[in-house]
Write an enzyme that holds these catalytic residues in place. Structure first.
Site, short mmCIF file in Angstrom:
data_model
loop_
_atom_site.label_atom_id
_atom_site.label_comp_id
_atom_site.label_asym_id
_atom_site.label_seq_id
_atom_site.Cartn_x
_atom_site.Cartn_y
_atom_site.Cartn_z
N HIS A 60 11.34 -52.39 1.10
CA HIS A 60 10.88 -52.92 -0.06
C HIS A 60 10.72 -54.50 -0.08
O HIS A 60 11.42 -55.15 0.71
CB HIS A 60 11.34 -52.16 -1.19
N HIS B 187 10.86 -59.20 -7.84
CA HIS B 187 9.62 -59.23 -8.62
C HIS B 187 10.03 -60.07 -9.77
O HIS B 187 11.11 -60.40 -10.39
CB HIS B 187 9.43 -57.87 -9.16
N ASP C 270 8.80 -31.30 -32.51
CA ASP C 270 8.94 -32.51 -33.61
C ASP C 270 9.85 -33.55 -33.23
O ASP C 270 9.86 -34.42 -34.20
CB ASP C 270 8.96 -31.84 -34.90
N TYR D 217 19.09 -49.34 4.53
CA TYR D 217 19.15 -48.03 3.85
C TYR D 217 19.22 -47.31 5.20
O TYR D 217 18.25 -47.22 5.84
CB TYR D 217 18.06 -47.76 3.06
N ASP E 133 21.92 -49.58 -9.77
CA ASP E 133 20.84 -50.14 -9.98
C ASP E 133 20.64 -50.19 -11.62
O ASP E 133 19.88 -48.86 -12.11
CB ASP E 133 19.79 -50.03 -9.34
N ARG F 113 22.15 -52.38 -1.66
CA ARG F 113 21.39 -53.41 -2.25
C ARG F 113 22.19 -54.16 -3.04
O ARG F 113 23.04 -53.81 -3.67
CB ARG F 113 20.28 -52.59 -3.04
N ASP G 271 18.27 -56.79 -14.62
CA ASP G 271 17.90 -55.87 -13.43
C ASP G 271 18.95 -56.10 -12.29
O ASP G 271 18.70 -57.10 -11.78
CB ASP G 271 16.31 -55.94 -13.02
N HIS H 107 9.60 -55.08 -14.61
CA HIS H 107 8.51 -55.44 -13.55
C HIS H 107 7.45 -56.39 -14.27
O HIS H 107 6.72 -55.81 -14.57
CB HIS H 107 8.10 -54.18 -12.77
N GLU I 200 21.32 -57.05 -6.23
CA GLU I 200 20.04 -57.71 -6.76
C GLU I 200 20.61 -58.44 -8.03
O GLU I 200 21.66 -58.10 -8.81
CB GLU I 200 19.36 -56.45 -7.49
N HIS J 52 14.67 -45.02 -5.35
CA HIS J 52 14.40 -44.42 -6.95
C HIS J 52 15.22 -43.22 -7.08
O HIS J 52 14.97 -42.41 -7.84
CB HIS J 52 13.12 -44.38 -7.47
N GLU K 261 16.66 -58.84 -4.47
CA GLU K 261 17.41 -57.80 -4.00
C GLU K 261 17.00 -57.13 -2.90
O GLU K 261 16.37 -55.92 -2.70
CB GLU K 261 16.80 -56.68 -5.22
#
Ligand code: GLY
Ligand code: MN
Ligand code: MN
Length: 456
Positions: free
Chosen positions: A364, A368, A51, A402, A272, A422, A283, A375, A424, A255, A398
């Site tokens: 990547h 975006h 619940d 890697y 991130d 990275r 972001d 996104h 960003e 991710h 960004e």
């Protein structure tokens, strides 16, 4: 610690005005024709366990058009005698339910505080919607959000021939309005930018707090808690997307969400994380050394990513194609990796999307749209051609590199093994220079080294 951090953040912006919501709906209805019925449903709550429900976050189109954030709501817009009528179906007042679940504006509250013409109880949705449907010739609805609403519309359409026979009414076509609303959402108003700037500032300072709280032996989840705790402390609704907090080779998983490893001396951590404020997302990614000092090898890669990011940000200008920042970032990264000896192809060869080696280390896109969705909506290639950037659009920039030594598909250069970087930021396109909404978050090697590990 958080009080010192709070002092670095500006005042909260004013909420979006009801006048602005009216203008948004008017822009949409100016594209409609008499006989159209727009239906924007909000999802029901989702079950976490038994619940217990997940915290509710409504559909962004609902937020954009009226700013109503309660579950189960439905917005409709249909043509009245000489104007468009905006109607909101809301949970009615119910003292017993409100004692348990929280107070509700109800029908009267909705009429007083929101930019709508009519409000009804969700209990009357079926009958009211059926009446509206019989007077409409085209329904604009995104299906799949509320199956019971889809069913009411399908039912009305299935009965249309019979209804037409008797009364000459009933919907004959259906369209998904998402693309029309997306076009509006793509260009941000001044008031939206203020919300985004606040979300960006909170997120920037949250990253600073995490940098200051960094030392060898910290767990990734502790730095995640530092950041997300500040999101709450600063009065945002929390994260805009699950935080990625990975040090060492975890930073090479794009991710990564486990966030449960120990941060070791000598590693770089990649975080991130961005907050959501009044539905608007930030972001941000930053990468910093656990010890507070980058090694020479880490500096080489960090500076290259930063150079590529700065060059890409400079391409966020009106009239340039949306992918100009991506092309620029890739070019700078390829040149740098050739110079560092990581790539033995020519720069042109390295950039080739099929046979180039750049994509081994940078796989990547560079950004975006960002707004009510992290996104955010908006077609990148309307009619197959890259969209040109316009004032008021906001996009992330960004780039990253890697070097996952764990990967069986590449020979990772030992000098950079298990390093993921990275950087960003969220960038507003203006008639002048690009406006970096997240510029409060430090990113030069010097600034990062001077902050990391030094408490407020
Ligand atoms: N945080 C998800 C992204 O950077 O796109
Ligand atoms: Mn992003
Ligand atoms: Mn991100």
């Amino acid at each position: 610690m958080y009080d010192a951090a709070l002092e670095l953040i500006g005042a909260k912006p004013k909420p979006i005005s009801t006048d602005e919501y009216r203008r948004r709906v008017n822009r949409l209805t100016s594209q409609l024709r008499p006989g159209d019925l727009l239906i924007v449903p909000a999802a029901a709550m989702a079950v976490h366990s038994n619940d217990v429900k997940y915290p509710y976050r409504t559909q962004s189109d609902m937020l954009y058009l009226v700013g109503w954030d309660e579950p189960d709501a439905v917005l409709t817009v249909h043509r009245g005698e000489d104007d468009w009528i905006t109607t909101l179906f809301v949970q009615p007042k119910d003292t017993l339910k409100e004692i348990w679940e929280g107070r509700r504006p109800g029908i009267e509250g909705a009429l007083k505080g929101w930019a709508i013409d009519e409000a009804h109880s969700t209990h009357d949705l079926h009958s009211q919607l059926s009446t509206m449907l019989s007077a409409s010739s085209r329904v604009l609805l995104r299906t799949g959000i509320r199956p019971e609403i889809d069913a009411i519309v399908v039912d009305a359409m299935e009965r249309r021939d019979r209804a037409r026979q008797h009364f000459g009414t009933g919907p004959v076509t259906m369209e998904d309005p998402s693309a029309r609303i997306a076009e509006l959402r793509l260009r941000k108003s001044a008031a939206e930018i203020e919300q985004m700037r606040f979300a960006s500032e909170v997120s920037s300072i949250a990253h600073v707090a995490a940098m200051r709280n960094t030392k060898p032996g910290r767990m990734e989840y502790q730095l995640q808690a530092t950041i997300e705790g500040f999101f709450a402390y600063a009065g945002t609704s929390g994260w805009a997307y699950p935080s990625i907090v990975g040090c060492g080779d975890n930073a090479t998983v794009l991710h990564y969400h486990e966030n449960n490893d120990v941060c070791e001396d000598g590693e770089v951590i990649l975080i991130d994380a961005g907050a959501e404020y009044r539905g608007y997302a930030a972001d941000i990614t930053r990468s910093w050394p656990i010890s507070g000092t980058f090694s020479e090898a880490q500096k080489e890669i960090y500076q290259l990513v930063l150079d590529s990011q700065l060059a890409a940000i400079d391409k966020c200008r009106p009239g340039l194609p949306y992918n100009a920042p991506h092309d620029e970032a890739r070019r700078v990264l390829a040149e740098g990796l050739v110079k560092l000896g990581v790539i033995t192809q020519t720069v042109e060869e390295a950039l080739d999307m099929d046979s180039g080696d750049l994509k081994k280390w940078y796989m990547h896109n560079t950004g975006h749209w960002i707004g009510l969705d992290v996104h955010d909506v908006g077609v990148y290639k309307p009619n197959g051609e890259p969209r040109l950037l316009e004032e008021g659009m906001v996009l992330t920039v960004e780039p990253g590199l890697y070097f996952g030594a764990w990967r069986p598909d590449v020979d990772c250069p030992p000098r950079y093994a298990n390093l993921g970087i990275r950087i960003e930021d969220d960038v507003l396109v203006t008639s002048g220079d690009p406006d970096v909404l997240t510029s409060t978050c430090p990113k030069t090697i010097e600034d990062i080294e001077s902050i990391t590990g030094t408490p407020f």
